[in-house]
Each structure stands twice: as C-alpha cells, then as structure tokens.
Scaffold this motif. Structure first.
Motif: not given
Length: 298
Positions: A62-70, A266-272
């Motif tokens: 099942k897909a885990v719900p996420r907010t717009v900021l991940g 596309a690079r959200r995790n890297l920035f976060h």
C-alpha cells in the motif's frame, strides 16, 4: 428399418464453487474455478473469485500517504515530537525547581566564573550548553513562570501543524537548529560572560518556518506575521531579553524552512538532508572561530 436411439448421457451443469446451488459458466481467470455473479470481481482480463482477489491484495504494498513536502502520515500523524519537546522542557523546569545548579551547569554561557569558582562556558569546551539551554527557562526574576508558559503555549500552537507537514525528523532538525542558531548568535556578538536560558530561539525559528511554509503552500500568514511583529517588539523593548537568541533562531528557522519548502521535487530528499547538515556545519564553524578569538583571554 427403424432405430431406437439410446438416451443421451446426462451432463452435469457447472455451479459456483462457493454457492453449489447456482449454475454458472464463468471461470476465475486465476484459479479456473466456476464463480457466480456474487463472487465475481472484475480483473484486467475477465473475472476473478473473491479468494484470488484477496490473495493478490496481500502481495500489493500500500502507498504511504505523504504531504506536499514529503512527510509520511499526512493528517493522521500524531505530533509526537512536539509533545516530547514540551515534556522535556517541563521536566527540565521541574529539575530547576529542585536544584539551582541545573541552570548554572546547562545554561548558555560564553565564558564565566561558576559558583564553584572555576571557569566554565562554551569557550571552555562546554559546547553542550549551546543545546541544553533551549530546554531551560527562568524560574524567577522578571518573567518567572510566564517564561515557560508562553513558550510551551507557542510550541503547542504552531508545532503540530509544522510537524504534520514536515514530518518528524525535518521538524526536529528545524527546532534544534533554530535553538542552536540563537545560542550561536549570542556567543558571536554578545559579551563573553553573556548568559541566557529558554526555548525562545527555537520558538522564533518555528515562527519563521511557519511563515515561509505558509507562503509556499498558499495558506494564510497574517496571524503568524502579527505574532512575530508583536514578539519582536517585546524582544527589543523589554530589558533582560536576549534579542540575539530570538533573531538567531528566527533567521535559521526561516532559512531552513525555505530549503525544505522550495527544494526541487526531483532532488527533494537531497536538499532536505543536506540543508540541516550544512546549517549545522556552518554554525559549528562559527563557534570554532569565536572560541579561537576568546582563547587568548584565558
């Protein structure tokens, strides 16, 4: 010549495997068993029985719900970090009431003489004071218990919303680095003997983050702007308040929130991940530089 044909052999009529009394000629495309209309489930090709559909569902993640900021969890996530921070501050305050040494040993202090007569402070290698001070509050003096009451109210008011949209680890990093930013600014521009306690630097960081993220998501930011302006006026008009702690926390919180909110998808995790680490490294470098400046005074 007449013939008397023998009777045709009887043929069994297929029935549903779950409802033997119901005739059907439809088979499950997975197990090939006969199924009646009640047991049919539409599939990409043909129909499947109830059991095959259930078995296939167990193998689908099942897909885990996420907010717009991940952040994981969405609206159902509980603000565990916010409640934990409030509990930690209250526990530290009770410890202060039990022993005055708690404040002296863990408050923010650049360099100073402790009650025992020895030198102490960040410049003396007690770097932990930069963090521990954000969990302490005045137990008397000008503000008394109102100091912790206001900070905990502010944390309870804005913390859960930020924790929900950011997720727990981003939110915790925001809080701790904002508090650290306030301590570092006091260490940089304050007198070496300057001291302070309180979660206000971290709270101001949350205020700044709330404004930045609110603008990014298109939400109303008027109330947080009013709250910020009011608190800044109080900061600079009432003696005894560390404006460095408030301003430092506000700047770090707003900057870190901007990295969270405006990171490329596309690079959200890297920035976060990178933004908190870079912020921590920068603040640590400033502390090292300031400590080197104060070293000749020993």
């Amino acid at each position: 010549m007449s013939t008397d044909p023998s009777p045709a052999p009887e043929t069994s009529v297929p029935t549903c495997y779950r409802h033997p009394g119901r005739e059907t000629y439809v088979r499950c495309t997975r197990c090939d068993r006969f199924i009646c209309p009640e047991c049919m489930r539409d599939a990409a090709v043909g129909h499947q029985c109830v059991e095959c559909v259930a078995e296939g569902g167990r193998g689908v993640r099942k897909a885990v719900p996420r907010t717009v900021l991940g952040a994981r969890g969405g609206a159902s996530a509980k603000p565990v970090v916010t409640y934990t921070l409030i509990g930690a501050c209250v526990a530290a305050y009770l410890a202060e009431l039990a022993s005055w040494r708690v404040v002296w040993e863990f408050m923010m202090l650049g360099r100073g003489v402790l009650p025992g007569g020895e030198l102490g402070g960040v410049a003396e290698g007690e770097w932990y004071r930069l963090f521990t001070t954000m969990f302490l509050h005045q137990r008397g003096g000008t503000f008394g218990i109102t100091h912790i009451l206001f900070n905990m109210w502010a944390l309870w008011a804005v913390g859960p919303a930020l924790e929900q949209v950011l997720g727990r680890w981003r939110y915790l990093a925001l809080y701790l680095l904002s508090g650290l930013g306030g301590s570092v600014l006091l260490y940089l521009v304050g007198e070496p003997g300057s001291s302070a306690v309180g979660a206000s630097g971290a709270i101001f960081g949350l205020f700044g983050a709330y404004f930045v993220i609110g603008r990014r998501l298109g939400g109303p930011v008027g109330p947080i702007v009013l709250l910020l302006v009011l608190n800044l006026v109080i900061t600079f008009s009432i003696p005894g308040i560390s404006w460095q702690g408030h301003v430092g926390g506000l700047v770090v919180g707003a900057a870190l929130a901007a990295a969270y909110a405006y990171a490329p998808a596309a690079r959200r995790n890297l920035f976060h991940i990178g933004a908190p680490l870079v912020t921590l490294a920068l603040l640590a470098a400033l502390v090292v530089v300031r400590t080197a400046e104060l070293s000749p005074a020993t």
